[in-house]
Design a protein around this motif. Structure first.
Motif, short mmCIF file in Angstrom:
data_model
loop_
_atom_site.label_atom_id
_atom_site.label_comp_id
_atom_site.label_asym_id
_atom_site.label_seq_id
_atom_site.Cartn_x
_atom_site.Cartn_y
_atom_site.Cartn_z
N GLN B 174 5.20 2.41 6.44
CA GLN B 174 6.17 2.86 5.45
C GLN B 174 6.54 1.70 4.50
OE1 GLN B 174 7.25 6.11 5.16
NE2 GLN B 174 8.11 5.39 3.23
N VAL B 175 6.66 0.51 5.06
CA VAL B 175 6.96 -0.67 4.24
C VAL B 175 5.84 -0.90 3.25
CG1 VAL B 175 7.16 -3.20 4.32
CG2 VAL B 175 8.47 -1.79 5.91
N LYS B 176 4.64 -0.79 3.75
CA LYS B 176 3.49 -1.01 2.87
C LYS B 176 3.44 0.06 1.78
CE LYS B 176 0.72 -3.47 6.23
NZ LYS B 176 -0.37 -3.45 7.22
N ILE B 177 3.72 1.30 2.20
CA ILE B 177 3.70 2.39 1.21
C ILE B 177 4.78 2.12 0.15
CG2 ILE B 177 4.18 4.84 0.85
CD1 ILE B 177 2.79 5.28 3.61
N ASP B 178 5.94 1.69 0.62
CA ASP B 178 7.03 1.39 -0.34
C ASP B 178 6.61 0.26 -1.29
OD1 ASP B 178 9.71 1.97 2.13
OD2 ASP B 178 8.61 3.34 0.77
N ASP B 179 5.97 -0.76 -0.69
CA ASP B 179 5.51 -1.87 -1.55
C ASP B 179 4.52 -1.35 -2.58
OD1 ASP B 179 5.43 -4.43 1.10
OD2 ASP B 179 7.04 -3.69 -0.23
N LEU B 180 3.67 -0.49 -2.11
CA LEU B 180 2.65 0.08 -2.98
C LEU B 180 3.31 0.89 -4.09
CD1 LEU B 180 -0.45 0.13 -3.06
CD2 LEU B 180 -0.38 2.32 -1.90
N GLU B 193 -7.50 2.30 -1.37
CA GLU B 193 -8.52 2.58 -0.37
C GLU B 193 -8.37 1.63 0.82
OE1 GLU B 193 -12.43 2.76 -2.00
OE2 GLU B 193 -13.37 2.90 -0.04
N PHE B 194 -8.14 0.33 0.46
CA PHE B 194 -7.96 -0.70 1.50
C PHE B 194 -6.76 -0.37 2.36
CE2 PHE B 194 -8.07 -4.63 3.67
CZ PHE B 194 -6.77 -5.12 3.75
N PHE B 195 -5.73 0.08 1.78
CA PHE B 195 -4.48 0.42 2.47
C PHE B 195 -4.71 1.59 3.42
CE2 PHE B 195 -0.11 0.61 3.33
CZ PHE B 195 0.29 1.93 3.26
#
Lengths: 207, 281
Positions: B174-180, B193-195
């Motif tokens: 979720q943190v990564k998605i938020d960063d994204l 894609e990497f994510f």
């Protein structure tokens, strides 16, 4: 008593006795065959009962079988045999007397009185008033039982078994005179019973 | 044979002489003398005649007929009587012992059998032999429910761990998605894609961890279950063996006691019979 072939055979049974002493079973069996009836009748007249007579006979020959090897004189076999039989009769008599109930009050002469009562009954009750052989036999056996032991055994041995006075004296360890004296009194007692029962030669029927 | 005193005519003949006369044992000379005496003594003559008649009556009695027993039976009777007691008592005691053992076996429901190349002995009904398949299944179910109580906490703990892992993994993603999402238009397709790949790897890793943990736990659980059941069976077997041993010892003790009593009774009977036999002789 006239001699029968059996009597003669019995007199010459020495070889059988010797062989029996050596353990010959067949010889012993033949000895039994020769003497069985005599010893049985001796016992029967002594007690007047078949069962006791059989028992005495059986015991006699068992004793003979056990001790025949100790018999020293073959000629005295007959006396020896009857001595064994008589001893067994005495033993049995004592055993029977031990079983009898002793009366609370002693009636003097009770046994003799009973014998006299028995003898006084007129036994000749056949229709023709004559005794027959079977009846006489029964009477004689009954009266023999009434004799004293000493008289009974003498009468049986002399009158029925044909033993000589010398043999009887040897068996009973008495003198010949004493044996004859006892026979005399035994015959007198039997005469007394016969008279009281009205049994006589005249009343006996020959069949 | 008596020799009468021919000179003493007044003397009454003795009883023995009378008997000799009756039985014909007197010599010819003495016989004649005696008869001469009787002529002079009527009372004695009557007495002698009566005695003669008595003898005559006695002579009419025939011998009793008797059936002689079989010779072989008679001859063996003596030996048989001597051997018979011992043989009889030995056979009787053996038979009595066998009957006693059979009676004890019946009362204690003794059973013996040969199974799986082994001799099996037992008393009463064996629970192990009588357990049916349904009872065994119930037994296992009971085991399972009992062990589940112990394993319930372990399962709950395992569940918490797995849930915590997943939650942590989701939080990171979720943190990564938020960063994204904050990067806006500057995020390239490669980066997305990497994510996604990374997320996929992490998810797979979590799932693998879950399965491995789950499998291990299950194996441990089953292993523990079987081990406990094995221990139970062993315990039952030991208890059965102890019961058999106790019963065998009790049986042996009872048998020894009864054998001793039997021997005492037989010894008393044998001594009584021997006593009676010797008295009869």
């Amino acid at each position: 008593m006239s001699e029968t072939l059996l009597d003669i055979a019995m007199q010459h049974a020495d070889s059988l006795i010797i062989n029996a002493q050596l353990g010959d079973g067949k010889a012993f069996n033949k000895l039994v065959s020769l003497w069985y009836k005599r010893i049985y009748n001796f016992g029967f007249k002594y007690f007047g009962e078949h069962d006791l007579a059989m028992e005495i006979t059986q015991k006699t020959f068992i004793s003979v079988h056990r001790n025949i090897s100790s018999l020293r004189e073959i000629e005295s076999f007959k006396a020896w045999l009857y001595r064994i039989a008589l001893n067994h009769c005495h033993d049995e008599d004592r055993r029977i007397k031990r079983k009898k109930v002793i009366p609370l009050f002693d009636t003097e002469g009770g046994i003799e009185k009973e014998a006299n009562n028995l003898a006084s009954n007129n036994i000749v009750d056949a229709p023709d008033g004559r005794l027959h052989q079977k009846e006489l036999s029964a009477i004689v056996v009954k009266y023999l039982n009434q004799l004293s032991e000493e008289q009974r055994e003498i009468v049986i041995m002399k009158e029925y078994e044909g033993l000589k006075f010398r043999e009887i004296a040897d068996i009973l360890a008495i003198s010949e005179n004493t044996a004859k004296s006892r026979l005399y009194y035994g015959l007198k007692a039997m005469k007394k019973y016969f008279v009281k029962a009205n049994v006589s030669l005249e009343s006996y029927s020959y069949e | 044979m008596f020799h009468l005193n021919h000179t003493a005519m007044n003397e009454q003949p003795k009883k023995e002489q009378i008997i000799d006369y009756l039985l014909g044992l007197l010599s010819k000379e003495d016989h004649a003398f005696f008869e001469e005496y009787l002529k002079n003594d009527p009372s004695l003559a009557v007495e002698v005649q009566q005695l003669a008649n008595t003898r005559k009556l006695l002579s009419f009695v025939d011998d009793e007929e008797v059936i002689e027993p079989p010779i072989y039976r008679f001859l063996d009777q003596d030996t048989y009587n001597r051997r018979f007691p011992q043989v009889v008592w030995v056979v009787a005691s053996i038979a009595a012992s066998i009957c006693l053992l059979m009676l004890v076996g019946y009362l204690t429901k003794f059973n013996a059998g040969y199974q799986d190349n082994r001799l099996q002995l037992g008393f009463g009904q064996s629970e192990q032999q009588q357990v049916t398949r349904a009872e065994m299944e119930q037994l296992l179910t009971n085991f399972k429910s009992n062990t589940e109580k112990d394993w319930g906490m372990a399962f709950a703990s395992m569940k918490n761990e797995i849930t915590t892992d997943f939650d942590a993994s989701l939080t990171q993603q979720q943190v990564k998605i938020d960063d994204l999402a904050k990067g806006g238009n500057e995020i390239s397709d490669d980066r997305v894609e990497f994510f996604i790949k990374q997320m996929s790897l992490e998810n797979r890793k979590s799932i693998n961890n879950f399965y491995e943990t789950s499998t291990k736990q299950q194996e441990e659980y089953l292993r523990s279950l079987m081990l406990q059941f094995y221990d139970y069976l062993n315990q039952q077997r030991e208890e059965d063996l102890m019961l058999v041993e106790a019963n065998l010892l009790r049986l042996k003790s009872d048998n020894d006691e009864k054998q001793e009593l039997t021997n005492q009774v037989l010894a008393r009977i044998i001594s009584t019979v021997n006593e009676q036999t010797s008295l009869g002789q």
